[in-house]
Design an enzyme around this catalytic site. Structure first.
Site, PDB file in Angstrom:
ATOM      1  N   ARG A 162      24.288  42.981  32.041  1.00  0.00           N
ATOM      2  CA  ARG A 162      25.864  43.217  31.547  1.00  0.00           C
ATOM      3  C   ARG A 162      26.444  41.573  31.784  1.00  0.00           C
ATOM      4  O   ARG A 162      25.903  40.585  32.077  1.00  0.00           O
ATOM      5  CB  ARG A 162      26.458  43.773  32.607  1.00  0.00           C
ATOM      6  CG  ARG A 162      26.212  43.808  34.067  1.00  0.00           C
ATOM      7  CD  ARG A 162      27.091  43.822  35.138  1.00  0.00           C
ATOM      8  NE  ARG A 162      28.283  42.859  34.847  1.00  0.00           N
ATOM      9  CZ  ARG A 162      28.702  41.741  35.182  1.00  0.00           C
ATOM     10  NH1 ARG A 162      27.395  41.317  35.888  1.00  0.00           N
ATOM     11  NH2 ARG A 162      29.588  41.182  35.223  1.00  0.00           N
ATOM     12  N   GLY A 163      27.571  41.285  31.286  1.00  0.00           N
ATOM     13  CA  GLY A 163      28.316  40.070  31.382  1.00  0.00           C
ATOM     14  C   GLY A 163      28.247  39.566  29.962  1.00  0.00           C
ATOM     15  O   GLY A 163      27.041  39.207  29.509  1.00  0.00           O
ATOM     16  N   ALA A 164      29.267  39.072  29.644  1.00  0.00           N
ATOM     17  CA  ALA A 164      29.256  38.490  28.242  1.00  0.00           C
ATOM     18  C   ALA A 164      28.339  37.392  27.603  1.00  0.00           C
ATOM     19  O   ALA A 164      27.447  37.720  26.925  1.00  0.00           O
ATOM     20  CB  ALA A 164      30.672  38.063  27.560  1.00  0.00           C
TER      21      ALA A 164
ATOM     22  N   ASN B 154      39.070  40.981  28.917  1.00  0.00           N
ATOM     23  CA  ASN B 154      38.434  41.225  29.898  1.00  0.00           C
ATOM     24  C   ASN B 154      38.223  41.981  30.623  1.00  0.00           C
ATOM     25  O   ASN B 154      39.192  43.215  30.380  1.00  0.00           O
ATOM     26  CB  ASN B 154      38.710  39.764  30.968  1.00  0.00           C
ATOM     27  CG  ASN B 154      37.887  39.413  32.035  1.00  0.00           C
ATOM     28  OD1 ASN B 154      36.689  38.900  31.543  1.00  0.00           O
ATOM     29  ND2 ASN B 154      38.203  39.226  33.567  1.00  0.00           N
ATOM     30  N   LYS B 155      37.622  42.387  31.960  1.00  0.00           N
ATOM     31  CA  LYS B 155      37.680  43.581  32.599  1.00  0.00           C
ATOM     32  C   LYS B 155      38.897  44.136  32.980  1.00  0.00           C
ATOM     33  O   LYS B 155      39.878  43.321  33.226  1.00  0.00           O
ATOM     34  CB  LYS B 155      36.862  43.313  34.038  1.00  0.00           C
ATOM     35  CG  LYS B 155      36.498  44.430  34.967  1.00  0.00           C
ATOM     36  CD  LYS B 155      36.023  45.710  33.982  1.00  0.00           C
ATOM     37  CE  LYS B 155      34.487  45.171  33.096  1.00  0.00           C
ATOM     38  NZ  LYS B 155      33.928  46.115  32.295  1.00  0.00           N
TER      39      LYS B 155
ATOM     40  N   ARG C 202      27.374  47.100  22.619  1.00  0.00           N
ATOM     41  CA  ARG C 202      28.629  47.195  23.395  1.00  0.00           C
ATOM     42  C   ARG C 202      29.634  46.219  22.492  1.00  0.00           C
ATOM     43  O   ARG C 202      29.289  45.017  22.096  1.00  0.00           O
ATOM     44  CB  ARG C 202      28.487  46.449  24.969  1.00  0.00           C
ATOM     45  CG  ARG C 202      27.894  47.429  25.759  1.00  0.00           C
ATOM     46  CD  ARG C 202      27.764  46.938  27.049  1.00  0.00           C
ATOM     47  NE  ARG C 202      29.215  46.975  27.912  1.00  0.00           N
ATOM     48  CZ  ARG C 202      29.681  46.463  29.008  1.00  0.00           C
ATOM     49  NH1 ARG C 202      28.795  45.463  29.440  1.00  0.00           N
ATOM     50  NH2 ARG C 202      30.856  46.605  29.447  1.00  0.00           N
TER      51      ARG C 202
ATOM     52  N   GLN D  75      31.889  45.918  40.126  1.00  0.00           N
ATOM     53  CA  GLN D  75      30.915  44.849  39.783  1.00  0.00           C
ATOM     54  C   GLN D  75      31.369  43.697  40.729  1.00  0.00           C
ATOM     55  O   GLN D  75      30.358  43.136  41.309  1.00  0.00           O
ATOM     56  CB  GLN D  75      31.097  44.124  38.247  1.00  0.00           C
ATOM     57  CG  GLN D  75      30.575  44.762  37.329  1.00  0.00           C
ATOM     58  CD  GLN D  75      31.321  46.000  36.738  1.00  0.00           C
ATOM     59  OE1 GLN D  75      32.156  46.655  37.406  1.00  0.00           O
ATOM     60  NE2 GLN D  75      31.459  46.113  35.351  1.00  0.00           N
TER      61      GLN D  75
ATOM     62  N   ASP E 157      35.432  38.273  27.932  1.00  0.00           N
ATOM     63  CA  ASP E 157      34.506  38.981  26.808  1.00  0.00           C
ATOM     64  C   ASP E 157      34.830  38.426  25.561  1.00  0.00           C
ATOM     65  O   ASP E 157      33.791  38.514  24.741  1.00  0.00           O
ATOM     66  CB  ASP E 157      34.564  40.500  26.988  1.00  0.00           C
ATOM     67  CG  ASP E 157      33.816  40.798  28.418  1.00  0.00           C
ATOM     68  OD1 ASP E 157      34.596  40.753  29.529  1.00  0.00           O
ATOM     69  OD2 ASP E 157      32.631  41.118  28.521  1.00  0.00           O
TER      70      ASP E 157
HETATM   71  C1  LIG Z   1      30.872  35.910  32.742  1.00  0.00           C
HETATM   72  S1  LIG Z   1      31.882  37.207  31.678  1.00  0.00           S
HETATM   73  C2  LIG Z   1      31.667  38.423  32.425  1.00  0.00           C
HETATM   74  C3  LIG Z   1      32.390  39.616  31.987  1.00  0.00           C
HETATM   75  O1  LIG Z   1      31.820  40.719  31.687  1.00  0.00           O
HETATM   76  C4  LIG Z   1      32.158  41.663  32.605  1.00  0.00           C
HETATM   77  O2  LIG Z   1      31.993  42.897  31.943  1.00  0.00           O
HETATM   78  P1  LIG Z   1      30.786  43.960  32.137  1.00  0.00           P
HETATM   79  O3  LIG Z   1      30.832  43.857  33.606  1.00  0.00           O
HETATM   80  O4  LIG Z   1      31.560  45.367  31.808  1.00  0.00           O
HETATM   81  O5  LIG Z   1      29.723  43.412  31.064  1.00  0.00           O
HETATM   82  C5  LIG Z   1      33.583  41.264  32.911  1.00  0.00           C
HETATM   83  O6  LIG Z   1      34.571  41.378  31.815  1.00  0.00           O
HETATM   84  C6  LIG Z   1      33.420  39.744  33.142  1.00  0.00           C
HETATM   85  O7  LIG Z   1      34.676  39.108  33.316  1.00  0.00           O
END
Ligand SMILES: CSC[C@H]1O[C@H](OP(=O)(O)O)[C@H](O)[C@@H]1O
Length: 309
Positions: free
Chosen positions: A44-46, A222-223, A74, A171, A212
């Site tokens: 996960r994570g962009a 973003n989250k 996603r 997270q 994101d």
């Molecule tokens: C370094 S960007 C990470 C970004 O992704 C996370 O979302 P997810 O855990 O659902 O992939 C979150 O938005 C973070 O800021």
């Protein structure tokens, strides 16, 4: 430690659903297994999604249907589609070289963002607030916002990190605390709704978040919870700084209204790790991201520049 890499003709990645209790590496050799790992946030994570997408195209070996499914795994983080498009535009025999370059570019970008972000923050020592996880687990190494925090810590300039737990998948509570503990950085965990209040109470020098997708006008997806923090930061006069690689900027999306926000399974809200919290039959709404308008953002730090929307 690398979150994701290409090893002996397969993808190896840390299964983030097992953290912080177990450090488990998955070895993935087919696209459908990778799509499943993306969907359940094992990866996960962009930026990490971008690298996963790039390596996934290598595994697809030109299969257009698999590539299309991978690209759509996603919707919000632009990095996944961006990387899949970059690599799938090439002949299959050139795919691995291109994917390795995307991996290496991410590693270098995180170092550069860390330095640029640390330079932007004034003061000998800083206390920062952050949401979700933006460390090496969201990239290949080091991270974006947490990469800035790591750079501050390495330079003796980090007073403390206040990390939001980041419901519903936690997270922050599971991953950010694990990464901060590994680097020996001082930190405390807070519930999400305490963020805006604590900003108003004072003593916090900056909010640092990842992204994101950044629209052409500077609106940032973003989250979920980022927008509430931005409102609290604006009210408290605290700088609100987004840290993201250039690949997260999507010039084809004019503004935040046009960003697709992933709605995830409602059971992630009514359950924690499978244990039911709410009464049986409780309905839930589970947007995984929100959009912070550009006028609430103090600066966007990339590996190449600092943008003041
Ligand atoms: C370094 S960007 C990470 C970004 O992704 C996370 O979302 P997810 O855990 O659902 O992939 C979150 O938005 C973070 O800021």
């Amino acid at each position: 430690m690398r979150t994701i890499d290409w090893v002996d003709d397969a993808i190896e990645l840390v299964d983030q659903t097992k953290l912080p209790d177990e450090l488990v590496t998955l070895r993935i050799t087919d696209v459908d297994t990778l799509i499943g790992a993306i969907g359940r946030l094992a990866v996960r994570g962009a930026p990490a999604l971008g690298v996963a997408g790039a390596f996934g195209v290598v595994l697809a070996r030109g299969d257009a249907a698999q590539i299309a499914r991978l690209r759509a795994a996603r919707p919000t983080a632009v990095n996944l589609a961006w990387a899949v498009d970059q690599v799938s535009a090439l002949p299959p025999e050139q795919a691995l070289e291109a994917a390795l370059r995307i991996r290496d570019d991410d590693i270098a970008a995180c170092v550069a963002m860390g330095e640029r972000g640390a330079a932007l923050l004034e003061g000998e020592r800083v206390r920062v607030m952050t949401v979700c996880n933006t460390g090496g687990l969201a990239c290949v190494e080091r991270g974006t916002a947490l990469g800035v925090i790591q750079t501050l810590h390495e330079r003796g300039r980090l007073d403390e990190v206040l990390a939001l737990e980041t419901r519903p998948l936690l997270q922050g509570a599971r991953l950010t605390t694990w990464e901060l503990a590994r680097m020996g950085a001082p930190h405390r965990l807070i519930v999400d709704s305490a963020g805006p209040y604590l900003l108003g109470r004072g003593g916090i020098d900056a909010v640092l978040i990842g992204a994101d997708r950044i629209a052409a006008n500077g609106d940032v997806a973003n989250k979920i919870g980022s927008y509430a923090l931005a409102l609290g930061a604006e009210r408290a006069g605290v700088p609100f700084i987004v840290v993201a690689p250039e690949s997260t900027i999507d010039e084809s999306t004019p503004n935040g209204d046009k960003i697709t926000i992933e709605d995830r399974d409602p059971s992630e809200v009514t359950r924690v790790r499978g244990v039911r919290l709410a009464p049986k039959g409780t309905q839930a709404l589970n947007p995984a991201f929100d959009v912070t308008p550009h006028d609430l953002i103090t600066a966007i730090v990339t590996e190449k520049r600092v943008i003041k929307p």
